[in-house]
Design a protein around this motif. Sequence first.
Motif, PDB file in Angstrom:
ATOM      1  N   ALA A  72     -23.075  -4.270  -3.966  1.00 48.05           N
ATOM      2  CA  ALA A  72     -23.993  -4.893  -4.931  1.00 48.05           C
ATOM      3  C   ALA A  72     -23.222  -5.436  -6.133  1.00 48.05           C
ATOM      4  CB  ALA A  72     -25.045  -3.888  -5.376  1.00 48.05           C
ATOM      5  N   LEU A  73     -22.211  -4.697  -6.584  1.00 46.32           N
ATOM      6  CA  LEU A  73     -21.382  -5.182  -7.687  1.00 46.32           C
ATOM      7  C   LEU A  73     -20.661  -6.464  -7.294  1.00 46.32           C
ATOM      8  CD1 LEU A  73     -19.667  -1.893  -8.963  1.00 46.32           C
ATOM      9  CD2 LEU A  73     -21.785  -2.920  -9.779  1.00 46.32           C
ATOM     10  N   LEU A  74     -20.101  -6.492  -6.080  1.00 42.08           N
ATOM     11  CA  LEU A  74     -19.378  -7.666  -5.616  1.00 42.08           C
ATOM     12  C   LEU A  74     -20.304  -8.874  -5.524  1.00 42.08           C
ATOM     13  CD1 LEU A  74     -17.260  -6.006  -2.775  1.00 42.08           C
ATOM     14  CD2 LEU A  74     -16.471  -6.674  -5.053  1.00 42.08           C
ATOM     15  N   THR A  75     -21.515  -8.638  -5.035  1.00 42.23           N
ATOM     16  CA  THR A  75     -22.479  -9.736  -4.905  1.00 42.23           C
ATOM     17  C   THR A  75     -22.881 -10.267  -6.280  1.00 42.23           C
ATOM     18  OG1 THR A  75     -23.318  -8.757  -2.853  1.00 42.23           O
ATOM     19  CG2 THR A  75     -24.711 -10.389  -3.946  1.00 42.23           C
ATOM     20  N   CYS A  76     -23.241  -9.366  -7.165  1.00 46.42           N
ATOM     21  CA  CYS A  76     -23.629  -9.794  -8.515  1.00 46.42           C
ATOM     22  C   CYS A  76     -22.450 -10.401  -9.266  1.00 46.42           C
ATOM     23  CB  CYS A  76     -24.219  -8.618  -9.288  1.00 46.42           C
ATOM     24  SG  CYS A  76     -25.809  -8.057  -8.626  1.00 46.42           S
ATOM     25  N   GLY A  77     -21.245  -9.971  -8.924  1.00 43.70           N
ATOM     26  CA  GLY A  77     -20.055 -10.544  -9.533  1.00 43.70           C
ATOM     27  C   GLY A  77     -19.907 -12.018  -9.226  1.00 43.70           C
ATOM     28  N   GLU A  78     -20.398 -12.454  -8.053  1.00 42.76           N
ATOM     29  CA  GLU A  78     -20.365 -13.874  -7.709  1.00 42.76           C
ATOM     30  C   GLU A  78     -21.295 -14.679  -8.608  1.00 42.76           C
ATOM     31  OE1 GLU A  78     -18.442 -15.368  -5.657  1.00 42.76           O
ATOM     32  OE2 GLU A  78     -17.549 -13.706  -4.550  1.00 42.76           O
ATOM     33  N   ILE A  79     -22.304 -14.024  -9.156  1.00 41.70           N
ATOM     34  CA  ILE A  79     -23.291 -14.698 -10.000  1.00 41.70           C
ATOM     35  C   ILE A  79     -22.953 -14.558 -11.483  1.00 41.70           C
ATOM     36  CG2 ILE A  79     -25.736 -14.663 -10.701  1.00 41.70           C
ATOM     37  CD1 ILE A  79     -26.341 -13.687  -7.792  1.00 41.70           C
ATOM     38  N   MET A  80     -22.554 -13.351 -11.889  1.00 42.66           N
ATOM     39  CA  MET A  80     -22.338 -13.050 -13.304  1.00 42.66           C
ATOM     40  C   MET A  80     -20.878 -13.116 -13.733  1.00 42.66           C
ATOM     41  SD  MET A  80     -24.737  -9.635 -13.489  1.00 42.66           S
ATOM     42  CE  MET A  80     -23.839  -9.085 -14.931  1.00 42.66           C
ATOM     43  N   GLY A  81     -19.971 -12.982 -12.770  1.00 40.92           N
ATOM     44  CA  GLY A  81     -18.553 -12.821 -13.091  1.00 40.92           C
ATOM     45  C   GLY A  81     -18.161 -11.368 -12.919  1.00 40.92           C
ATOM     46  N   MET A  82     -17.156 -11.134 -12.069  1.00 42.25           N
ATOM     47  CA  MET A  82     -16.804  -9.760 -11.705  1.00 42.25           C
ATOM     48  C   MET A  82     -16.297  -8.945 -12.890  1.00 42.25           C
ATOM     49  SD  MET A  82     -17.091  -8.089  -8.897  1.00 42.25           S
ATOM     50  CE  MET A  82     -17.398  -6.435  -9.492  1.00 42.25           C
ATOM     51  N   ASN A  83     -15.495  -9.535 -13.726  1.00 41.88           N
ATOM     52  CA  ASN A  83     -14.914  -8.743 -14.809  1.00 41.88           C
ATOM     53  C   ASN A  83     -15.894  -8.492 -15.949  1.00 41.88           C
ATOM     54  OD1 ASN A  83     -12.491  -8.256 -13.512  1.00 41.88           O
ATOM     55  ND2 ASN A  83     -11.608 -10.187 -14.209  1.00 41.88           N
ATOM     56  N   LYS A  84     -16.941  -9.292 -16.036  1.00 38.91           N
ATOM     57  CA  LYS A  84     -18.064  -8.973 -16.934  1.00 38.91           C
ATOM     58  C   LYS A  84     -18.710  -7.663 -16.469  1.00 38.91           C
ATOM     59  CE  LYS A  84     -22.214  -9.268 -18.987  1.00 38.91           C
ATOM     60  NZ  LYS A  84     -22.457  -8.533 -20.236  1.00 38.91           N
ATOM     61  N   ILE A  85     -18.894  -7.535 -15.149  1.00 38.06           N
ATOM     62  CA  ILE A  85     -19.460  -6.306 -14.590  1.00 38.06           C
ATOM     63  C   ILE A  85     -18.535  -5.126 -14.838  1.00 38.06           C
ATOM     64  CG2 ILE A  85     -20.007  -5.136 -12.402  1.00 38.06           C
ATOM     65  CD1 ILE A  85     -21.263  -7.723 -11.450  1.00 38.06           C
ATOM     66  N   MET A  86     -17.229  -5.310 -14.609  1.00 38.65           N
ATOM     67  CA  MET A  86     -16.296  -4.203 -14.802  1.00 38.65           C
ATOM     68  C   MET A  86     -16.288  -3.742 -16.258  1.00 38.65           C
ATOM     69  SD  MET A  86     -15.529  -3.838 -11.752  1.00 38.65           S
ATOM     70  CE  MET A  86     -14.569  -2.365 -12.087  1.00 38.65           C
ATOM     71  N   SER A  87     -16.353  -4.686 -17.176  1.00 41.95           N
ATOM     72  CA  SER A  87     -16.388  -4.341 -18.603  1.00 41.95           C
ATOM     73  C   SER A  87     -17.635  -3.526 -18.928  1.00 41.95           C
ATOM     74  CB  SER A  87     -16.353  -5.613 -19.444  1.00 41.95           C
ATOM     75  OG  SER A  87     -16.476  -5.320 -20.824  1.00 41.95           O
ATOM     76  N   ASP A  88     -18.782  -3.949 -18.388  1.00 41.93           N
ATOM     77  CA  ASP A  88     -20.029  -3.211 -18.630  1.00 41.93           C
ATOM     78  C   ASP A  88     -19.999  -1.833 -17.974  1.00 41.93           C
ATOM     79  OD1 ASP A  88     -21.002  -5.336 -20.053  1.00 41.93           O
ATOM     80  OD2 ASP A  88     -22.241  -6.133 -18.424  1.00 41.93           O
ATOM     81  N   LEU A  89     -19.415  -1.752 -16.770  1.00 43.65           N
ATOM     82  CA  LEU A  89     -19.325  -0.473 -16.069  1.00 43.65           C
ATOM     83  C   LEU A  89     -18.564   0.553 -16.907  1.00 43.65           C
ATOM     84  CD1 LEU A  89     -18.536  -0.946 -12.269  1.00 43.65           C
ATOM     85  CD2 LEU A  89     -20.265   0.542 -13.269  1.00 43.65           C
ATOM     86  N   ARG A  90     -17.448   0.141 -17.470  1.00 41.31           N
ATOM     87  CA  ARG A  90     -16.618   1.076 -18.239  1.00 41.31           C
ATOM     88  C   ARG A  90     -17.365   1.632 -19.449  1.00 41.31           C
ATOM     89  NH1 ARG A  90     -12.403  -2.627 -16.508  1.00 41.31           N
ATOM     90  NH2 ARG A  90     -12.703  -3.926 -18.369  1.00 41.31           N
ATOM     91  N   LYS A  91     -18.346   0.905 -19.959  1.00 42.33           N
ATOM     92  CA  LYS A  91     -19.141   1.383 -21.097  1.00 42.33           C
ATOM     93  C   LYS A  91     -20.078   2.516 -20.700  1.00 42.33           C
ATOM     94  CE  LYS A  91     -19.134  -3.235 -23.208  1.00 42.33           C
ATOM     95  NZ  LYS A  91     -19.964  -4.426 -23.509  1.00 42.33           N
ATOM     96  N   HIS A  92     -20.279   2.694 -19.393  1.00 42.61           N
ATOM     97  CA  HIS A  92     -21.205   3.729 -18.915  1.00 42.61           C
ATOM     98  C   HIS A  92     -20.504   4.988 -18.434  1.00 42.61           C
ATOM     99  CE1 HIS A  92     -23.889   0.237 -18.986  1.00 42.61           C
ATOM    100  NE2 HIS A  92     -24.881   1.109 -19.030  1.00 42.61           N
ATOM    101  N   VAL A  93     -19.199   5.061 -18.630  1.00 43.10           N
ATOM    102  CA  VAL A  93     -18.461   6.286 -18.275  1.00 43.10           C
ATOM    103  C   VAL A  93     -18.779   7.369 -19.297  1.00 43.10           C
ATOM    104  CG1 VAL A  93     -16.203   7.332 -17.942  1.00 43.10           C
ATOM    105  CG2 VAL A  93     -16.615   4.991 -17.168  1.00 43.10           C
ATOM    106  N   VAL A  94     -19.247   8.515 -18.826  1.00 44.33           N
ATOM    107  CA  VAL A  94     -19.515   9.662 -19.697  1.00 44.33           C
ATOM    108  C   VAL A  94     -18.544  10.767 -19.301  1.00 44.33           C
ATOM    109  CG1 VAL A  94     -21.179  11.435 -20.357  1.00 44.33           C
ATOM    110  CG2 VAL A  94     -21.936   9.073 -20.002  1.00 44.33           C
TER     111      VAL A  94
END
Length: 504
Positions: A480-502
């Motif tokens: 799902a990340l890879l698919t949305c990365g084609e639409i939003m930009g993969m590294n935008k997703i990776m940046s947002d993901l890192r903000k959710h690390v607890v």
Amino acid sequence: MNSEHTFDIAIIGSGLGGLACGSILSQQGYKVCILEQHYQIGGCLQDFKRQGVVFDTGMHYIGSYENGQILNTLFRYFGIYDKIQASRLSENGFDVINIAGEEFALPQGVVNFKKKLVEHFPDESKAIDTYFNKLQDIYDSVDLINLRDIPTDDLPRKKGLDENVFEFVFSITANVDLQNILCGLNSLYAGKKESASLFIHSIITLFYLQSAYKLDGGGGQIARAFKSVIERNGGVIRTKAKAEVLKCEEGEVKSLILASGEEIKAKQYISNIDPLTTMEMLEGANIRKVFIKRLREQEQTTSCFSVYIKLKEKTFNYLNANYYYYDEKNVWALDSYSVENWPQGYMIYFSESDEFRGFAENITIISPMDFAEMKPWENTGIENRGASYLKMKEDKAELLIQMVEKTYPEIRSCIEEMFTSSPLTFRDYTGVRRGAMYGVLTDSRNPYDSQIMPKTRVKNLFLTGQNVNMHGVLGVSVAALLTCGEIMGMNKIMSDLRKHVVKN
């Protein structure tokens, strides 16, 4: 909803991949519509209730769910973490493997597992170190699950994808008992000795070893949590809405036609159903025949036969673990599968009674089964397969119960109600070709023929799901990340993901 309604994203299929894409995109402000052909969302996340008891169909437990671990981070990113009820499986043995009568319990934590293996096989410490170093090297090489930016637009080749699990394990130790334990969870990816990929083995093994949790109340809660997030963000989820045709012009999808004749329009489309089925829905698109041929020839993983048992109150002790049984001293039973020697093993998943703690309320028994055995009823529909089909299911259930009695001789006397499902059931409720438990088989001998990219030759059509990356809750979430990365930009997703690390 009228036919003029236009969405940013239309998603076909409400399995985990479709729901995860819907969650990601709706939280980013995209107007999302998810279309599901059945009355219930979730695909393999679906659960069902019989005699007041909830049974899971596909999602039985999850891994890497501690703070800071990958699934914990993904669920927080999806917005569903606080909606999921889960608890840790046994620290000393979250998975118990019985190989020809000898049990071995896998403790949580790589260090703990290594220590226990060395205690059991003191002369094999070098082989055990080699094994875990190899698995960790493969796991660490995957940028996405280690939350690193993807360095290029082209996804890197997966380390270990073209290496064979059995050959690797055989090369580091001649001890058959150790070989069997190291490969004993191959039922989680329907592994065959000659084709099982070391990449798939490594990711799945470490995913569960890092931490293992059961889903209190079942896997259906994940689908319901996604639904809440998507609808809160303005998304629409429709059931009984079967997609039939993707109408294309000038190299892009212009609209989606439902079985009812209704037309759905969107700027972009994501398919969470079988890639072959998706390609066959295209009308007016120039898809290469060689690609369709490749999809048709992809080998599917095995299907399964399942027995769902409601237990009499306070009769069967609860095991806070999953149980894997192999009838012979060979964990690669799929290599010698035949109708005559079925079953060769099984998996059991336990649910604890809320009222009588320490006792199981129900159990699910699953054994691999070849879809080819369903040929006499292949073209029949749910609840309309005839007496011979019901007799087949009764006979299969009896054989499976007889095998379970070897370990749990009391099981028959504990049964209050029993229900069964076949590969046809799995096919018809999930829409997966040939009822494959884990989608397309990843073959280490020819691994890249089974790899499907999310981007298609139709410029606004994308794929997601277990055939895009790999199966399971982690594999499909990453898809799902890879698919949305084609639409939003993969590294935008990776940046947002890192903000959710607890962190703990």
